[in-house]
Design a protein around this motif. Structure first.
Motif, PDB file in Angstrom:
ATOM      1  N   HIS A   5      34.672  42.108  40.681  1.00  0.00           N
ATOM      2  CA  HIS A   5      34.374  43.418  41.233  1.00  0.00           C
ATOM      3  C   HIS A   5      35.270  43.698  42.429  1.00  0.00           C
ATOM      4  O   HIS A   5      35.755  44.817  42.603  1.00  0.00           O
ATOM      5  N   ASN A   8      38.594  44.773  41.144  1.00  0.00           N
ATOM      6  CA  ASN A   8      38.529  46.152  40.664  1.00  0.00           C
ATOM      7  C   ASN A   8      38.591  47.144  41.818  1.00  0.00           C
ATOM      8  O   ASN A   8      39.392  48.088  41.804  1.00  0.00           O
ATOM      9  N   ILE A  11      42.076  47.266  43.494  1.00  0.00           N
ATOM     10  CA  ILE A  11      43.139  48.020  42.839  1.00  0.00           C
ATOM     11  C   ILE A  11      42.835  49.513  42.886  1.00  0.00           C
ATOM     12  O   ILE A  11      43.744  50.342  42.886  1.00  0.00           O
ATOM     13  N   LEU A  12      41.554  49.889  42.964  1.00  0.00           N
ATOM     14  CA  LEU A  12      41.243  51.301  43.110  1.00  0.00           C
ATOM     15  C   LEU A  12      41.672  51.803  44.480  1.00  0.00           C
ATOM     16  O   LEU A  12      42.175  52.918  44.624  1.00  0.00           O
ATOM     17  N   PHE A 131      25.053  44.339  43.839  1.00  0.00           N
ATOM     18  CA  PHE A 131      25.929  45.389  43.365  1.00  0.00           C
ATOM     19  C   PHE A 131      25.557  46.721  43.994  1.00  0.00           C
ATOM     20  O   PHE A 131      24.414  47.147  43.954  1.00  0.00           O
ATOM     21  N   TRP A 133      27.272  50.937  44.541  1.00  0.00           N
ATOM     22  CA  TRP A 133      28.351  51.835  44.177  1.00  0.00           C
ATOM     23  C   TRP A 133      29.285  52.085  45.351  1.00  0.00           C
ATOM     24  O   TRP A 133      30.343  52.697  45.191  1.00  0.00           O
ATOM     25  N   ILE A 136      33.187  51.398  45.134  1.00  0.00           N
ATOM     26  CA  ILE A 136      33.932  52.275  44.236  1.00  0.00           C
ATOM     27  C   ILE A 136      34.131  53.634  44.899  1.00  0.00           C
ATOM     28  O   ILE A 136      35.217  54.235  44.851  1.00  0.00           O
TER      29      ILE A 136
END
Lengths: 228, 559
Positions: A5, A8, A11-12, A131, A133, A136
């Motif tokens: 995660h 991820n 890289i975002l 986890f 959000w 992100i």
């Protein structure tokens, strides 16, 4: 939620910067030095802002929106603009066209901003089992920030580097620059004063960044026509 | 040479800084759980080599509720069962048939917690007591190869449980690929408690010896065992069994020390108060205490009254004896108690249970006295002898199940009966400890000690030699008695206990691996689209196409 995660979200957050650099002609003209210098200027500006904030701002108990404090923060935010001015004009760049200069400076600026503001929370938080959000959304915010920085750099270069501008466009240029420069205050007002949730705020940022990018692109090409 | 030395030094300092940075970065692991709860482990013990209780402590599995889809594999799942939904037959089936399970977490209602429950009334007391007793009996006598924990319900856990039930209802039990909740308890492997000690405290109140009286004065002993045993040792406060007994003993000691402080009212009997440990383990401590007595002292004991659970009775108490009721001494004791009971408007019954010397099971404390030929009886609200590890302060034995008035009446009964025997007032209607007198039973004293006891778990292997509670009992008895002695013994060898009785549970909300894979796919395509977009807008479509075309080969040029 583990290293996957984290990878991820990383890289975002940082991918678009690398992609921007390699996709546009920036990589061909080897403007990496300019970006690095702009990043260092951002670091210096951030330190100055920190000192000013610590000196002048009072910590409020409740998390509400205090207009006086926010005004103070906005004023200190203009130090940002001053830093950008410094990076654009004072640093001695090699002979790169103005078109590429503002892009390189904006890219370096946005990359430094992302690293300083988002890398630490990402490393500490995204690797845990829990986890959310948040990371992100933070990455999307970094993307919006990239677009905003580049538009601000574009408008800044129009204001300070281009001598002959059509008279009618000058007030529009200044107005747009003002809006983009005060974006941080606007988002903090939305978050605290109107109590929007994080996803909504990020959506708003993305939308406005695209709009401002479009406007500044139009302005830039409009100013380019007389000299072309 | 100098410059290279300097640069190598600089490099070394750089390396140390980098190493420090790495260590710092690796060590930062903030608590990021959705909920963190205090949990209490089921007891783990060996009896004569056979293992009992929950044999593991660490936990790292996904959570499921009792509504899991049938046929699901639960060997890596923890079942969360709140008490109100507990189905004993289901749990019994799982344990006796040794079905594989990752762990069990029982949620007890918050009112039972001695930390947060306060003094709120427990709804449906009797039903809950029966259910908890049955559950405890099942768990304590089984060998369970996975962790079993107890926790108290609060808002956080309730929301988590509701969420888990929703997920289970949709037929998606939590595994690594479908997300859900993960329960993590990071503790070490439970270790044996090395040489558990039991501490007996005795207080001695000397009687009045007349001048020229060479004989030893007779002694009356009042004994109560103070330690507990339950399914969750960190929760075993035993308010009734035997907190009520301890409180009664302390109050009687206080009253008689007032009487004995003045030589004019000092009786011709010595009083021996005993707070023994090792009660649940066949009254092992009492046996060791009695064995340590001088033969003369043992012979001088007229009789001993043992107190066991006198905190929640309405109108009837029982005197349990092992000598036959026709025995003169037993008759005397029983008559003394009955007369006082009549005046106090309550009933006292006599129960006789023969001792079987070959049976190691000792159900009442007076049996240890009887085995050494000392007349003794146990005063209790229980009419039947408890089984091994029953009635020793379990999950339901909290403050709410004890009644101060019952203890006060019990103290009056015992004190008056003792006083009549000591001062020779048998048959006369004299009330020494009347209300509103200076020797009245003090309800505040009883209440404050009962409250303290209801917040102190007292499982003997986990009480160290200098445990503050044991020291407090000693100090209190020293206030009332002339002489106090503390005896430390080792708990008998057939019992072995393991530590790790409480821990902190972290509940994490995890996303599945497929979610992250999807996210990776989406991000990858986003970056590729961004790349193509930028190339097209800044360099033109031709550039994009040329990226994928191979450069023209050299052969064409030379040709």
């Amino acid at each position: 939620m583990t290293m996957f995660h984290f990878f991820n979200c990383a890289i975002l957050t940082f991918g678009p910067h690398a992609v921007y650099y390699s996709a546009t002609p920036l990589s061909e003209y080897d403007t990496l030095g300019t970006s690095v210098k702009a990043a260092l200027v951002y670091l210096g500006t951030a330190l100055v802002k920190l000192v000013c904030l610590a000196t002048f701002l009072q910590v409020s108990e409740n998390d509400g929106f205090d207009p006086y404090q926010e005004l103070l923060k906005a004023l200190i935010g203009f130090i940002d603009v001053a830093g950008l001015f410094f990076a654009l004009t004072q640093l001695t760049h090699r002979n790169i066209s103005q078109n590429h200069k503002f892009q390189a400076v904006g890219l370096g600026w946005a990359f430094a901003d992302s690293v300083l503001h988002r890398l630490a929370p990402l490393w500490v938080g995204a690797r845990g089992l829990e986890f959310t959000w948040d990371y992100i959304l933070q990455g999307l915010e970094a993307n919006a920030n990239l677009v905003l920085s580049i538009s601000l750099a574009a408008l800044g270069s129009l204001i300070w580097l281009r001598k002959n501008k059509p008279k009618t466009l000058i007030p529009i240029i200044y107005a747009c620059a003002g809006i983009v420069a005060t974006m941080p205050s606007i988002t903090s007002y939305l978050r605290r004063g109107l109590e929007w949730h994080f996803p909504k705020v990020v959506g708003f940022e993305l939308f406005t960044s695209l709009v401002m990018a479009f406007i500044s692109w139009q302005l830039f090409s409009a100013c380019q026509r007389p000299s072309a | 040479m100098a410059t290279s030395k300097k640069s190598s030094e600089l490099l070394e300092s750089m390396y140390s800084v980098i190493a420090l940075l790495f260590i710092l970065v690796a060590c930062v692991e903030l608590c990021d759980a959705a909920a963190a709860v205090d949990v209490y482990r089921l007891i783990q013990y060996d009896m004569s080599g056979s293992p009992f209780g929950s044999r593991f402590a660490a936990l790292n599995h996904h959570a499921a509720s009792s509504r899991f889809p049938p046929g699901a594999d639960l060997s890596r799942t923890v079942l969360i069962i709140p008490l109100r939904e507990l189905n004993i037959t289901f749990v019994r089936e799982y344990i006796t048939q040794k079905k594989p399970l990752g762990g069990l977490l029982f949620l007890l209602p918050e009112v039972l917690s001695f930390k947060h429950g306060g003094n709120k009334q427990v709804p449906e007391k009797e039903k809950m007591k029966k259910l908890l007793a049955e559950l405890e009996r099942l768990l304590v006598h089984s060998n369970i190869p996975y962790p079993v924990y107890f926790a108290f319900e609060n808002d956080e856990i309730d929301t988590v449980l509701a969420d888990i039930k929703k997920n289970d209802a949709m037929g998606q039990p939590a595994t690594a690929t479908t997300g859900g909740y993960k329960l993590v308890i990071p503790t070490a492997e439970p270790k044996k408690v090395a040489s558990p000690t039991i501490t007996n405290i005795q207080g001695w109140l000397s009687g009045l010896k007349a001048d020229g009286d060479a004989n030893q004065l007779p002694t009356i002993a009042i004994v109560a065992s103070y330690d507990t045993f339950g399914a969750a040792p960190a929760l075993s406060v035993g308010s009734d069994s035997n907190g009520s007994g301890i409180v009664a003993l302390l109050e009687i000691a206080r009253l008689f020390s007032l009487l004995y402080s003045n030589p004019k009212t000092r009786g011709r009997y010595n009083l021996l108060f005993g707070l023994t440990s090792g009660g649940p383990y066949n009254y092992n401590g009492t046996q060791k205490w009695l064995r340590s007595f001088d033969q003369r002292l043992r012979e001088s004991i007229d009789y001993a009254i043992c107190l066991n659970s006198i905190g929640s009775w309405d109108n009837e108490l029982w005197i349990h004896v092992s000598k036959p009721p026709e025995n003169a001494y037993i008759k005397q004791i029983f008559e003394g108690f009955s007369n006082v009971a009549e005046e106090l408007d309550l009933k006292v019954g006599l129960k006789h249970k023969k001792i079987n010397i070959s049976n190691p099971r000792v159900a009442w404390e007076h049996e240890q006295f009887s085995r050494l030929r000392v007349t003794a009886a146990t005063l209790s609200e229980l009419s039947v002898a408890p089984e091994l590890f029953e009635g020793t302060g379990g999950l339901f034995d909290g403050r709410q199940y004890v009644n101060e008035t019952a203890i006060i009446r019990g103290v009056k009964l015992i004190a008056e009966s003792l006083a009549r025997h000591i001062y020779g007032h048998q048959g006369k209607n004299v009330q020494l400890f009347a209300d509103e007198s200076s020797l009245a039973v003090n309800p505040a004293y009883i209440r404050s000690w009962l409250d303290l006891l209801s917040q102190t778990p007292r499982v003997a292997p986990f009480l160290s030699k200098n445990d503050p509670f044991v020291m407090a009992l000693k100090k209190e008895l020293a206030d009332h008695a002339d002489e106090v002695n503390v005896q430390h013994e080792n708990l008998e060898g057939i019992f072995t206990f393991y530590d790790s009785t409480s821990a902190r549970l972290n509940i994490h909300q995890v996303a599945s691996v497929t979610f992250d894979l999807l996210l990776l796919l989406v991000l990858g395509s986003y970056l590729i689209v961004l790349f193509c977009f930028l190339v097209i807008t800044t360099r033109g479509v031709d550039e994009l196409i040329s990226l994928f075309r191979r450069p023209p080969s050299r052969k064409v040029k030379t040709a």
